[in-house]
Structure formats: C-alpha cells, structure tokens
Design a protein around this motif. Structure first.
Motif, PDB file in Angstrom:
ATOM      1  N   ASP A 412       0.654  -1.225  -0.135  1.00 25.39           N
ATOM      2  CA  ASP A 412       0.019  -0.108  -0.281  1.00 25.39           C
ATOM      3  C   ASP A 412       0.940   1.244  -0.071  1.00 25.39           C
ATOM      4  O   ASP A 412       0.414   2.302  -0.695  1.00 25.39           O
ATOM      5  N   TYR A 413       1.950   1.147   0.885  1.00 27.19           N
ATOM      6  CA  TYR A 413       2.908   2.350   0.899  1.00 27.19           C
ATOM      7  C   TYR A 413       3.422   2.635  -0.443  1.00 27.19           C
ATOM      8  O   TYR A 413       3.363   3.686  -0.878  1.00 27.19           O
ATOM      9  N   SER A 420       8.801  10.543  -0.363  1.00 28.56           N
ATOM     10  CA  SER A 420       9.832  10.037   0.350  1.00 28.56           C
ATOM     11  C   SER A 420      10.459   8.545  -0.458  1.00 28.56           C
ATOM     12  O   SER A 420      11.636   8.333  -0.274  1.00 28.56           O
ATOM     13  N   LEU A 421       9.659   8.003  -1.177  1.00 28.65           N
ATOM     14  CA  LEU A 421      10.211   6.709  -1.725  1.00 28.65           C
ATOM     15  C   LEU A 421      10.813   6.995  -2.818  1.00 28.65           C
ATOM     16  O   LEU A 421      11.765   6.472  -3.178  1.00 28.65           O
ATOM     17  N   PHE A 422      10.549   8.218  -3.487  1.00 35.19           N
ATOM     18  CA  PHE A 422      11.218   8.431  -4.790  1.00 35.19           C
ATOM     19  C   PHE A 422      12.628   9.130  -4.463  1.00 35.19           C
ATOM     20  O   PHE A 422      13.637   9.046  -5.184  1.00 35.19           O
ATOM     21  N   LEU A 493      16.076   4.524   3.168  1.00 32.71           N
ATOM     22  CA  LEU A 493      15.099   4.226   2.627  1.00 32.71           C
ATOM     23  C   LEU A 493      13.645   5.036   3.087  1.00 32.71           C
ATOM     24  O   LEU A 493      12.890   5.364   2.357  1.00 32.71           O
ATOM     25  N   ALA A 494      13.938   5.577   4.055  1.00 31.49           N
ATOM     26  CA  ALA A 494      12.903   6.724   4.858  1.00 31.49           C
ATOM     27  C   ALA A 494      12.654   7.755   3.777  1.00 31.49           C
ATOM     28  O   ALA A 494      11.708   8.435   3.736  1.00 31.49           O
ATOM     29  N   GLY A 495      13.864   8.313   3.256  1.00 33.02           N
ATOM     30  CA  GLY A 495      13.793   9.318   2.563  1.00 33.02           C
ATOM     31  C   GLY A 495      13.378  10.686   2.936  1.00 33.02           C
ATOM     32  O   GLY A 495      12.918  11.575   2.390  1.00 33.02           O
ATOM     33  N   GLY A 496      13.757  10.767   4.339  1.00 32.24           N
ATOM     34  CA  GLY A 496      13.229  11.991   4.985  1.00 32.24           C
ATOM     35  C   GLY A 496      11.798  12.072   5.150  1.00 32.24           C
ATOM     36  O   GLY A 496      11.281  13.242   5.676  1.00 32.24           O
ATOM     37  N   GLY A 497      11.003  11.179   5.231  1.00 35.11           N
ATOM     38  CA  GLY A 497       9.721  11.153   5.491  1.00 35.11           C
ATOM     39  C   GLY A 497       9.310  11.259   6.881  1.00 35.11           C
ATOM     40  O   GLY A 497      10.118  10.669   7.823  1.00 35.11           O
ATOM     41  N   ALA A 498       8.129  11.624   7.340  1.00 45.10           N
ATOM     42  CA  ALA A 498       7.716  11.877   8.866  1.00 45.10           C
ATOM     43  C   ALA A 498       7.536  10.308   9.174  1.00 45.10           C
ATOM     44  O   ALA A 498       7.049   9.447   8.512  1.00 45.10           O
ATOM     45  N   ALA A 499       7.816  10.153  10.342  1.00 45.66           N
ATOM     46  CA  ALA A 499       7.693   8.776  11.154  1.00 45.66           C
ATOM     47  C   ALA A 499       6.310   8.285  11.055  1.00 45.66           C
ATOM     48  O   ALA A 499       6.240   7.097  11.024  1.00 45.66           O
ATOM     49  N   GLU A 501       4.343   8.802   9.023  1.00 43.41           N
ATOM     50  CA  GLU A 501       3.788   8.348   7.603  1.00 43.41           C
ATOM     51  C   GLU A 501       4.328   7.218   6.870  1.00 43.41           C
ATOM     52  O   GLU A 501       4.172   6.888   5.806  1.00 43.41           O
ATOM     53  N   LEU A 502       5.464   6.612   7.877  1.00 43.13           N
ATOM     54  CA  LEU A 502       6.188   5.476   7.192  1.00 43.13           C
ATOM     55  C   LEU A 502       5.456   4.177   7.789  1.00 43.13           C
ATOM     56  O   LEU A 502       4.772   3.963   8.590  1.00 43.13           O
ATOM     57  N   PRO A 503       5.826   3.072   6.925  1.00 39.56           N
ATOM     58  CA  PRO A 503       5.337   1.811   7.482  1.00 39.56           C
ATOM     59  C   PRO A 503       5.993   1.492   8.831  1.00 39.56           C
ATOM     60  O   PRO A 503       6.968   1.944   9.105  1.00 39.56           O
TER      61      PRO A 503
END
Length: 582
Positions: A412-413, A420-422, A493-499, A501-503
């Motif tokens: 889903d993510y 952040s995945l890009f 791998l987190a790409g700077g995404g908020a915690a 919002e991550l799996p």
C-alpha cells in the motif's frame, strides 16, 4: 590634429600624440580602404564628446583637493579648543610638577599655540592634500595602463588554456555538435518575434517598476549598511562620512545597474527563445529529440519568450518587496538550472512573487537524456554507460523487493508513490556505490570508474559529485557494525519522510538509528544527508522520475505475480552488513 589642439594637460597630450602616431601608421597600411577616414573621424568625435562630458561634469563637481583642504583646515581650527583643553588638563594633572611650573607651562602652551597652531594646521593640510592629489594624478595615468595590460595578459593566458583544452577534446572526440540550417532559421524567426513582442513588453514593465525598485534597493541598503554601532564613539563622524561617500557611489551604480538590467532582459527575450528553439541545451544528457516537429520548436521558443517576461516581473517584484535572499537564490541557482535544462519549474516561493502563471518547457515531452554526452565526458563507449544506468535501476528494484520481504515497506505504501520513496530508493542504492568506492574516484556496479578529471561538469553534476565525496569521506572514517548499517539503510530508505507516515517496520528502524552511539551516528548522519541530497537532485530530473516510476510499477507487478519472491541470489539483502550491488 583636432585632438592635439584640444589637449590641455600632459596626459591628454601624450594620448593625442599616441593616437596620431597610430592613425598615421594605419593610414599608411590601410589607405586603400575608403572606410578608414570614417573610423578616424569616429575616434575623433568620441574623444571630443568624452572631453565635453568630462568638462561639463567638472563644472558642477568641485575639485576634491581644494574641497578636502578647506574642510580639513576648518575642522582643524574647530578642534583647537578641544586640543588646548586636553593639553592643559594633562599639564595640571601631572603629579611631579609644582604649581609654578604648571602655570608657566600653561602660559607657554596658550601663547605659542595661538600663533603656531593655525600655521601648522595650514601647512599640514596643504601638504597632505597636495601629496594626495599628486598620487591620484599618477594613479590616473598608471592605473589604466597597468590594469589594461594585466587584463590583456590574463586574457591571452586564458585564451591559450582554452585553446589547448579544446585541442585535447578534439583529439579524443573528433565529432562536433552543430545545428542545421532549418534550426538556425527557426531560431532567427523565433528570436525576432519574441524580441518585438515579449522584449518590448519586458522593457516597458521594467521601466514602469524602475522607480519602485530603486527606492526599495536604497532603503534596503540604508537598513543593512548604516553605521549605528555605539562602539565607534567620536569616530562615528568619519565613519558616517565614508558611508555617505559609498552610499552616493552606490546610488550611481544602482541607477546604472537598472539601465543595464533593461538591456540584459531585452537581449534575453531574443536569445533565450532562439536558444530553446534550436534544441541545444548544452548540459549533461539533455538535448531535444530530433523527431520533434517544426511547430514544437516554435511553440517552445514562444513559451521561452514568455518565461523571460515572467522572470523580469518576478525579479522586480522580489526587489520591491526587499526579499534579496530569495533574489540571490533565484538568480544564482534556479535560473541557471532552468537555462541548463536541469530544472523544469521554479520553487514555490519564487512563483509566489508574481501573479502571472509560470510556463515550463515540459522537458519530459521534448527533451530526453542522452547517454552519449555522459559517455563523451567519461571517454567510454555508450553501451558501458547504458549498462551502469540499467544496473542502477535494477539495484533499486532489488532493494525495493528486499524491503518488502523484510516488512520495511508495504504494498500500500509503495502503491501511493510518496515523495519519500522517490528519494529513499535511489539514496539506499547509492550506499552500495559509496561502499564500493575507496575514494576519491567513484566505482559503479559495472566497474566503471569516474574521476574528478574525467567527469561531467555543470551545476547538477558538481552538486552530485561533491555530495558523493562527502559521503565517501564519512564512510571511510568509520567501520559500521551490522546494527549501524541496518539503521543507516532504513534511514536512507525513509527518504526524509515523517515517522507517522512510514510503514511500522521502517519507522522502527528509523527509531533505532536515533539510538546509535554518537561516534557512529555522526558519520552515519553525514552519509545520510549527502546521499539524500544526491537523490533530491536526481529527483528534479524528469527523466529520472520517469525511470523510478517504471521501477515502482515493475516492483508492484513482480510482487503481485509472486508474493513470496526473494531478492536476487547474487545480492546481499538490505539488512545485511555488507554492500548490496549488482
């Protein structure tokens, strides 16, 4: 002869004689050409016109030596009471001198100073300003000659270096880049049309806003440079006088700069559309596809003309609102990146500076990366670069599958394709490049080695190279154990995404990163920041985003076909303690 007759000083006489000697020499060599008289007459007219302007300016600009002498002498006389009081206080404060001697010293100081001080002040000021005017007179003769001689020598030296570098390039890569006659005609037509339309509109817009730009720039200059430091004390008057001279000079330069900006914008309204219409964006792997039609070239050129008008409006608005930090980033970074094809659009804060809509050239429609340009810089066949590119894409796919198997990512993510995945997938794949490269050279997966002497140049390439060097330096300074590398991979791998919002699995690994020892967390943080910065720069390239989109779609398709798929047998898993690579 006319110039010689107008010469009233030694420098003018020397220049006139030199010009006459040169004209006689030219006349003897080029007397068969009828345009020589016109050239000489133009030179005489320019000399006379310049002399007249300087003479008219000297009538309302006072002589600096006379003015300086008068001001300094009057100031010295006004300071006499202060000097006298200070001298008397010093005398009467002496502890080893009696009253009689103090009284005698007071009479001597007062008696002699009344007669000698004005004379000494007069002689001192006169000597200082006569010497200063003599030095400046000598500089007015020597400075232009030595300056121009230095410029000529530097120009010759740089020209020789450039010619030598071009000879080396020609020896290694004999093929040349050029445009067709059709592209040249298209560029000429588009440039002429945009000059008459967008160029005229840009000039009018800049002239209308010029008073506001001037006032805003003056206010900003006063705000940032006015001397208000209390530590100056009595020296504040001298500092203020120096600031006032600089401020007046700045006003003149600002007025000249506004006029120059109008000329530059008008020229850009013709050159930039013509440049775009030819398809010669000279940067790393960015060039127009040859199958694009004539209408596409013309339409992109017209949009480029509108871009010049838009940029002119945004620049003036930025100056009027006194956001000069944004202006500096706008001019130095974003505009150059757009001009080189490294950026399709401008940042949001820049676009908010004008109510006009920004029109991009849509590089992914008419422009594609060509690996030939990169191969030319590296002096390798194109298929070698193609293999390295394909290997990097395959490596991102394998890392994604590995992360799905390790429950760091969820389907889903991945399907949501978050930004952040890009950023995270390329950053994580670049970690293996850092681990593989001993430094300072970069070693790719197919053993292609890139050195500083043989690498692409430009804004994008320079940023990527500097960040990779920073990551390699940090990696070489520490030995990462299994847990530290696992946490670093998760952080990348987190790409700077908020915690939030991550799996969950990936968020747990990021939390583990924050718990690393300080001696490990520092280098890991440096590596993470550098590789994320490289990934961010790459994500701005539309072709790169298209490739990552393809990787993600392939990743989901492979996962749906075989949910129990595992990583490639030749690749060490993401959570392992050694480098992943293909």
């Amino acid at each position: 002869q006319a110039i010689l007759a107008q010469a009233t000083s030694l420098p003018q006489f020397v220049c006139a004689r030199t010009l006459m000697s040169a004209s006689h020499l030219l006349s003897s060599v080029l007397e068969r050409f009828g345009g020589l008289n016109t050239i000489l007459e133009s030179a005489v007219w320019c000399w006379s016109y310049g002399q007249g302007k300087v003479a008219s300016a000297s009538t309302w600009i006072p002589n600096f030596a006379t003015t300086g002498f008068q001001v300094s002498f009057v100031a010295a006389l006004l300071c006499y009471p202060m000097f006298l009081i200070c001298a008397l206080v010093a005398v009467w404060s002496a502890a080893k001198i009696g009253r009689v001697r103090k009284t005698f010293s007071t009479l001597v100081i007062v008696g002699f100073s009344l007669f000698l001080y004005p004379v000494l002040a007069l002689l001192g000021c006169a000597f200082f300003w006569i010497a200063l005017s003599g030095v400046l007179f000598a500089l007015s003769i020597l400075a232009p000659l030595t300056g121009l001689a230095r410029v000529c020598l530097e120009l010759c030296s740089e020209t020789q270096k450039y010619a030598k570098a071009q000879e080396d390039i020609r020896a290694t890569s004999p093929e040349v880049e050029d445009i067709t006659l059709c592209q040249f005609v298209t560029a000429f037509i588009v440039g002429s049309v945009t000059l008459c339309t967008f160029g005229a509109a840009t000039a009018c817009l800049t002239l209308l806003k010029a008073p506001l730009v001037f006032v805003a720039s003056v206010l900003h200059g006063v705000k940032t440079t006015f001397p208000c430091d209390p530590n100056f004390g009595l020296w504040w008057i001298c500092v203020f006088a120096a600031w006032l001279v600089g401020f007046v000079t700045g006003l003149v330069l600002l007025a000249v700069g506004v006029c120059i900006s109008i000329v530059v914008k008008v020229a850009a309204s013709a050159l930039w559309p013509a440049y775009v219409a030819t398809g010669m964006l000279r940067t790393i792997g960015v060039r127009r596809q040859t199958q694009d039609g004539f209408c596409v070239h013309v339409w992109d050129g017209l949009k480029a003309g509108y871009q010049v008008f838009w940029v002119a409006d945004a620049l003036t608005n930025t100056c009027i609102t006194m956001k000069f930090d944004l202006l500096d980033r706008f001019v130095k970074n974003e505009l150059s990146e757009v001009a080189q094809g490294q950026r399709e659009t401008l940042s949001e804060d820049v676009q908010q500076m004008t109510c006009l809509p920004f029109v991009s050239l849509h590089l992914h429609d008419g422009w594609t990366p060509t690996l030939e340009a990169i191969a030319k810089h590296l002096h390798v066949p194109v298929n070698v670069v193609e293999r390295a590119w394909d290997s990097f894409m395959e490596q991102m796919k394998i890392i994604g599958l590995d992360a799905l198997d390790a429950n760091l990512l969820t389907e889903d993510y991945v399907a949501m394709c978050p930004p952040s995945l890009f950023i995270g997938l390329p950053a994580c794949a670049l970690l293996s490049t850092v681990e593989r490269s001993p430094g300072p050279e970069v070693v790719l997966a197919n053993d292609l080695r890139i050195t500083d002497a043989m690498r692409p140049r430009g804004g994008f390439a320079d940023k990527v190279w500097s960040e990779l060097q920073a990551a390699m330096g940090a990696f070489g300074s520490v030995t990462l154990p299994h847990d530290a590398r696992k946490a670093l991979c998760g952080m990348l791998l987190a790409g700077g995404g908020a915690a939030d919002e991550l799996p969950k699995g990936l968020a747990d690994v990021v939390a583990d990163f924050e718990g690393l020892e300080p001696k490990l967390q520092g280098p890991c943080r440096t590596i993470q920041k550098a590789l994320v910065a490289v990934s961010v720069e790459c994500s701005r390239q539309s072709a790169f985003k298209d490739k990552i989109n393809g990787v993600i779609q392939t990743l989901l398709a492979d996962r749906q076909r075989n949910p129990s798929a595992h990583v490639h047998p030749h690749v060490v898993p993401l959570l392992a303690g050694s480098a992943a690579g293909v």
